[in-house]
Design a protein around this motif. Structure first.
Motif, PDB file in Angstrom:
ATOM      1  N   UNK A 163      42.644  34.158  45.502  1.00  0.00           N
ATOM      2  CA  UNK A 163      41.628  35.137  45.123  1.00  0.00           C
ATOM      3  C   UNK A 163      42.178  36.560  45.015  1.00  0.00           C
ATOM      4  N   UNK A 164      43.231  36.890  45.749  1.00  0.00           N
ATOM      5  CA  UNK A 164      43.769  38.253  45.737  1.00  0.00           C
ATOM      6  C   UNK A 164      45.016  38.404  44.869  1.00  0.00           C
ATOM      7  N   UNK A 165      45.391  37.354  44.136  1.00  0.00           N
ATOM      8  CA  UNK A 165      46.589  37.439  43.302  1.00  0.00           C
ATOM      9  C   UNK A 165      46.314  38.281  42.061  1.00  0.00           C
ATOM     10  N   UNK A 166      47.140  39.299  41.772  1.00  0.00           N
ATOM     11  CA  UNK A 166      46.908  40.127  40.585  1.00  0.00           C
ATOM     12  C   UNK A 166      47.271  39.399  39.297  1.00  0.00           C
ATOM     13  N   UNK A 167      46.658  39.836  38.203  1.00  0.00           N
ATOM     14  CA  UNK A 167      47.000  39.315  36.885  1.00  0.00           C
ATOM     15  C   UNK A 167      48.440  39.702  36.552  1.00  0.00           C
ATOM     16  N   UNK A 168      49.089  38.970  35.632  1.00  0.00           N
ATOM     17  CA  UNK A 168      50.500  39.218  35.352  1.00  0.00           C
ATOM     18  C   UNK A 168      50.695  40.488  34.541  1.00  0.00           C
ATOM     19  N   UNK A 169      51.801  41.221  34.774  1.00  0.00           N
ATOM     20  CA  UNK A 169      52.086  42.426  33.985  1.00  0.00           C
ATOM     21  C   UNK A 169      52.189  42.146  32.493  1.00  0.00           C
ATOM     22  N   UNK A 170      52.810  41.019  32.130  1.00  0.00           N
ATOM     23  CA  UNK A 170      52.976  40.713  30.708  1.00  0.00           C
ATOM     24  C   UNK A 170      51.622  40.551  30.023  1.00  0.00           C
TER      25      UNK A 170
END
Length: 445
Positions: free
Chosen positions: A220-227
């Protein structure tokens, strides 16, 4: 993170990093745990299809027909996978990887719990296998987006020179799920047959709720990928990822489809040979489940080790070694089962699945993901792998039909396995080696 020069959204070059923060360790952990949860659910079905479902969801009049039908319900999830791959690939490439990973986790947990609640053939007749197939289809839709989503998430968070290592944690999680599923079943198989078939088989399916809660909490706390965020900010995401994939990446999707046939080795090892050993050769089922556990414990270390090697020498040589090795080792492993040689079963099973097959598992997440650019990566991996995995899913059914009588009845099954490994090896041999290609150049034509 230090930035050099002027930043332009969507652009990443050597010495110039996206201002979006990468979280490679967190992404790898979330992928590992999520895959363990998903494939715990998936593998308890495979074990049940081999040992239990033929006896409780189908007529007892013809045990061989019941076994083939049970394996078919295992394979039916793979029919739903390509459909799920298109839908979930679209969502992941257009709206983000994280949304897909949350959905797949919840759907897998729900459908697995429902299987544990189903009535048996003796209770409701033909309705029992029909309900089983529906729940299995939902599992297939979930699995269609899980690995591709987790691999895309981890690949796009990983450092450029360690992409194979970090993406390999998705497959290590898969092995952990298989270990957990098998460990849950081992004490149950020691129960009297009547207890196992009446109520005990439901316990692993009910426990899926616990592991789903754990996986959801981690993700739930994982950020979306930079790419993906870069592409979103610069409005470069594909309007219809599937159409962009068909237009620009047909050859790469075909490569992934044929390379994914290597999964036949996995389903033959974990499902068919388990049934063959226990039901045909009458080898103790607890012993065979122990072989599965030990092989996958070895794989937990072997997968990241092969991935580290692939980050140094490339993906293709490692994958090709694994494919050729599997084609060789399937023969003595199945021979050992036909002879009831317990020592060789342990040694060859661990070598085949734990060590050699892990070479393919350790590198394919990076190998496949690096064929596509960010706009279509999740769709390309999901659609390509799920069509290829479809044959893997039906491999136990095909093998049950191919199995002959007598001590050499296993030979057609081994030959079938070899054919699929050769196709996978040839497909990978034609692919471009991208292990040194920067992220922003991946998939560029």
């Amino acid at each position: 993170m230090t930035t050099i020069g002027t930043y332009s959204p969507g652009l990443q070059v050597e010495g110039l990093e996206s201002p979006n923060v990468k979280s490679p360790k967190k992404a790898a952990l979330a992928s590992w745990i999520g895959s363990a949860v998903e494939y715990y659910d998936f593998f308890i079905y495979g074990t049940s299809a081999a040992l239990i479902f033929p006896k409780i969801f189908f007529s007892a009049a013809n045990p061989q027909v019941a076994a083939v039908a049970s394996f078919a319900t295992f394979g039916v999830a793979y029919i739903a996978r390509p459909v799920g791959a298109v839908a979930l690939g679209h969502i992941g490439d257009k709206f983000g990887r994280k949304k897909v990973l949350t959905f797949t986790l919840l759907l897998m947990g729900f459908s697995t719990f429902i299987i544990g609640c189903l009535p048996t053939f003796d209770q409701v007749g033909i309705l029992a296998p029909i309900l089983l197939v529906i729940a299995r289809l939902l599992q297939g839709i979930s699995a269609a987006g899980e690995q591709a989503g987790a691999n895309s998430m981890t690949l796009e968070h990983a450092p450029p020179n360690r992409r194979a290592f970090f993406t390999s944690f998705t497959l290590s999680g898969t092995q952990a799920g298989l270990i957990l599923a098998t460990l849950v079943f081992i004490p149950l198989t020691e129960l009297p047959e009547a207890d196992l078939l009446s109520w005990a088989w439901r316990i692993p399916f009910f426990l899926s709720l616990v592991v789903v809660v754990v996986g959801f909490w981690v993700r739930r706390s994982l950020p979306e990928t930079p790419a993906f965020l870069d592409e979103s900010k610069s409005h470069e995401t594909a309007k219809v990822p599937f159409l962009a994939l068909v237009q620009d990446y047909r050859a790469d999707v075909a490569r992934v489809i044929f390379a994914a046939l290597i999964s036949v080795v996995s389903t033959i090892f974990t499902v068919f040979t388990l049934s063959y050993a226990v039901n045909t050769m009458h080898i103790d089922r607890t012993m065979m489940l122990t072989v599965l556990v030990l092989a996958n414990l070895v794989a937990l270390g072997a997968i990241p080790a092969w991935a580290l090697l692939a980050d140094r020498i490339g993906r293709k040589p490692v994958f090709l070694f694994g494919a050729v090795g599997c084609a060789i080792l399937i023969w003595p492993y199945m021979w050992a089962i036909s002879q009831g040689n317990l020592t060789l079963i342990f040694v060859l099973g661990i070598l085949l699945s734990g060590v050699v097959y892990s070479a393919c598992n350790g590198v394919w997440p990076a190998l496949y993901g690096e064929m596509f650019d960010t706009r279509v990566r999740l769709s390309g991996m999901a659609i390509g792998t799920q069509i290829g995995f479809a044959l893997g899913g039906f491999a136990p059914t095909i093998s049950a039909a191919l199995l002959g009588d007598g001590p050499n009845g296993w030979v057609p099954v081994a030959a079938f396995t070899v054919m699929t490994t050769i196709v996978a090896a040839v497909s990978v041999a034609t692919a471009r080696e991208n292990y040194r290609t920067p992220m922003h150049e991946l998939g560029k034509k």
